[in-house]
Motif scaffolding. Sequence first.
Motif: not given
Length: 388
Positions: A130, A133, A137, A139-141, A152
């Motif tokens: 992850s 930003h 926020t 963002e994860s994968w 995602p």
Amino acid sequence: MRRGSSVATVLLLAAALLSCSSSSEPDEDRDTEPPPPSAEPLPTPSTEPPRVPSATELPGRDVWLQFADERNAFALLTVCETDSGPCAFRLAVLEDGIGWELRDTPLPAADPDGRHHNMEVAGPGSARVSAQHEDGTVESWLTTDGGRTWQPAGAAADGTAEEIPEGAELSLGDGIRVLMPDTAEYRRLAEQPPLADLTWPAATGDGSYWTSGTDPDTGERAIALTEDRGRGWRVLAPLPTPAGHEDAQTREVVAGPGGVLYAFETGVVMTDVFSGSSAELLVAVHRSEDRGESWERVWTGGGGATPRSLLGTPIAAADDTLTVYADDGIYTSHDHGRSFDVTRPGPPPEEPDLTRAGYLLRDLGIPGHYRISADGFTWHTLILGGNA
């Protein structure tokens, strides 16, 4: 890095430790592959450590190693064009103990410290990464094929888990969550500890898991333990905290030989202005021979008592010793925590952790240098990356 480790502590220590050795082993081990298993019998009592292969050809100026088990692991590598970046983040994957394979990640380039990036290993071939930003926020994968492909991933728990699967990792979100080994997805554990304000859950090393929180009946801090993979939790007896340290926190609970439990309480963060290191003040060590039904305070801090602080995870070894890493040395007890001898003076070159593959010592001065042990007594060296 597991719950209880302090990133700030590690960063402060690193500057003072760059000249320190990775271990008590000869220096030439740093430049060669670890030797093959010896044909000679191991000291007693001893368990052969995991023979994790080295990979000195890997790139990267920083390495973050996490295990799924003794034969499967992920290492997040920081690969920088210059000292100030930008840096890419690649993944080295160990599958079935055969060898390390280099894979790409979807993580965006960042500064060398990569402080806004995270990795969680779910199981063999399964992991999450992850990135936070600038607007806050995240963002994860996730991957379930050893980093060959990514998709995602949501941050919320999807459904519940009736028990903790073997080898699963726990985290804290809306209560205790299970990171499922096969899918790298979160599930909320169906049976939650009967405490409020939970701390990050962790393994004790003998198949049990623990957390701490506030007992709603008494308003006091308490420890909860599960010995049946999360199907039920038991609130342990209160720790006999020394007078004047009512704000002390349970930092670690580890299992020793014979089912004995040790609990470590820490207090305020202390800073040594001479060494530049920072650690949590070690307040007390407690021992239980009945799985937490009662506790004996075997060691009390203050008044010049050593060790004065706690770094990483204490090592309750198979030879019945108890080793504590502190900001000013490494200390070992031969009498179940009642007294400690200095086994290595000065800021320690490594930080200990308890992983799903056993105890792990991470070199604080040379990225990618580790030692691993199944029993805290016999160790194997592994090196990831050439530190170029």
